[in-house]
Design a protein around this motif. Structure first.
Motif, PDB file in Angstrom:
ATOM      1  N   VAL A  79      42.120  43.763  45.194  1.00 19.78           N
ATOM      2  CA  VAL A  79      41.384  42.350  44.865  1.00 19.78           C
ATOM      3  C   VAL A  79      40.908  42.204  43.501  1.00 19.78           C
ATOM      4  O   VAL A  79      40.850  41.274  42.708  1.00 19.78           O
ATOM      5  CB  VAL A  79      40.294  41.919  46.050  1.00 19.78           C
ATOM      6  CG1 VAL A  79      39.714  40.471  45.319  1.00 19.78           C
ATOM      7  CG2 VAL A  79      41.308  41.843  47.204  1.00 19.78           C
ATOM      8  N   SER A  80      40.031  43.230  43.330  1.00 21.05           N
ATOM      9  CA  SER A  80      39.134  43.199  41.883  1.00 21.05           C
ATOM     10  C   SER A  80      40.269  43.434  40.875  1.00 21.05           C
ATOM     11  O   SER A  80      39.970  42.776  39.774  1.00 21.05           O
ATOM     12  CB  SER A  80      38.239  44.427  41.937  1.00 21.05           C
ATOM     13  OG  SER A  80      38.957  45.945  41.752  1.00 21.05           O
ATOM     14  N   ALA A  88      41.959  39.970  40.165  1.00 26.13           N
ATOM     15  CA  ALA A  88      40.861  39.088  39.760  1.00 26.13           C
ATOM     16  C   ALA A  88      40.616  39.445  38.073  1.00 26.13           C
ATOM     17  O   ALA A  88      40.531  38.326  37.429  1.00 26.13           O
ATOM     18  CB  ALA A  88      39.441  39.380  40.525  1.00 26.13           C
ATOM     19  N   ALA A 135      42.581  36.996  42.365  1.00 26.03           N
ATOM     20  CA  ALA A 135      42.319  37.937  43.451  1.00 26.03           C
ATOM     21  C   ALA A 135      43.384  37.354  44.748  1.00 26.03           C
ATOM     22  O   ALA A 135      43.606  38.038  45.519  1.00 26.03           O
ATOM     23  CB  ALA A 135      41.004  37.664  43.820  1.00 26.03           C
ATOM     24  N   GLY A 139      37.221  37.979  46.741  1.00 30.33           N
ATOM     25  CA  GLY A 139      37.890  37.409  45.652  1.00 30.33           C
ATOM     26  C   GLY A 139      36.770  36.333  44.907  1.00 30.33           C
ATOM     27  O   GLY A 139      36.586  36.166  43.636  1.00 30.33           O
TER      28      GLY A 139
END
Length: 340
Positions: free
Chosen positions: A97-98, A101, A130, A253
């Motif tokens: 996710v990071s 993003a 994300a 996110g």
């Protein structure tokens, strides 16, 4: 348990008050309280206090509140993800996710996309990145309608490397150094861009996630024992793991979109809390958000005052604290990761 909750809540309230008052322009706690009360109640302040009041209310207060929300949210998400993938080394960013993003934020920053959103364009790009990463991991890791813990972790790691490669390409072809600074910010995190306008959304997302996750505490206890044991006890592991994936991905996110990727909080805090209250997820998900919020407030305070007037990325502080704590936990004989 109740006394521990009350103690941590009191420590958090004092920490917030001190963090709002400490900085280049120091404000005593009593005066800080007076300014906060004036802002909330519409009270009057004298003309010569306007500058200090603006610093307290418009600059520091939203920043500290954001630190509280992100610290609490990352800690709770870490607990849930460790149970979901049955891996003590998992944290909220293990699903890529990071990195997604960060890639979204850099792409928006370099291309100037989403300009209609004004100052929120980069955050919106980060959130969309994300979501893209989460969707990619979900569809690749899905097998037979279910989500295998091992496939989730491996797919997340692969996605993280892929999005990091995308960021490298964007930075390489960027016309100036702005992309590099954007990558650094989203990789290490910080609360310097906190505003009152961004708080309602992140507060709603984080608090909703905290309530839902705590309500799933008993099911997480069963899930952590393995899919066969969970199925024998009547828990639909496929549906539960899918719901946890969606919830933690959305929450993570949203947090990354406003603060960047802040490591070690979601990894270390769950283990520290298990040492205090045991492995029962209902207890852990009650204490971990409070402990994570306290830690994040103080980490942010150190980040913005240690080398003032410059500001360190908060990820530097969390790593400097998290690494030795994590190593100490690894060497602790009486602690078995995930079971306390």
């Amino acid at each position: 348990m109740r006394s521990l909750v009350l103690l941590l809540a009191a420590v958090l309230a004092v920490s917030v008050l001190l963090a709002i008052g400490v900085g280049a322009a120091a404000v005593p706690p009593g005066q800080t309280l007076r300014y906060l009360w004036a802002a909330l109640s519409g009270g009057a302040i004298t003309p010569d206090e306007v500058t200090t009041y603006q610093i307290v209310w418009q600059v520091r207060t939203p920043r500290v509140i954001l630190a509280v929300l992100v610290g609490a949210g990352l800690s709770a998400a870490g607990v849930a993800i460790q149970a979901m993938v049955r891996n003590a080394l998992a944290d909220p960013f293990v699903l890529g996710v990071s990195s997604g993003a960060s890639a979204g934020a850099v792409l928006v920053g370099v291309t100037g996309a989403l300009t209609a959103l004004g100052i929120y364009a980069v955050s919106a790009g980060a959130f969309l990145g994300a979501l893209l990463a989460s969707a990619l991991v979900y569809f690749v890791a899905r097998q037979g309608g279910g989500l295998s813990p091992l496939r989730l972790v491996l797919t997340g790691v692969a996605a993280a490397f892929g999005f990091q490669a995308v960021m490298s390409v964007i930075v390489y072809f960027a016309p100036d150094g702005e992309a590099t600074s954007t990558v650094l910010y989203w990789s290490m995190g910080g609360f310097g861009a906190a505003t009152w306008g961004a708080l309602p959304v992140i507060a709603a997302v984080t608090l909703t996630a905290l309530v839902i996750l705590r309500g799933l505490g008993r099911r997480l206890d069963v899930l952590a024992q393995g899919d066969e044991s969970a199925a024998a006890l009547g828990v639909d592991t496929v549906r539960l793991r899918r719901g946890l994936f969606v919830l933690t991905s959305l929450a993570t996110g949203a947090m990354v979109a406003v603060s960047g990727a802040i490591g070690f909080v979601g990894l270390v805090m769950p283990h520290l809390v298990r040492l205090l209250v045991g492995a029962a997820h209902t207890r852990v998900l009650t204490i971990a958000p409070l402990a994570g919020a306290i830690f994040m407030v103080w980490a942010d305070l150190v980040a913005r005052t240690l080398v003032a007037p410059r500001e360190l990325p908060i990820g530097v502080i969390t790593a400097l604290v998290g690494v030795p704590v994590f190593v100490t936990l690894l060497r602790r004989r009486g602690y078995l990761f995930g079971r306390a």
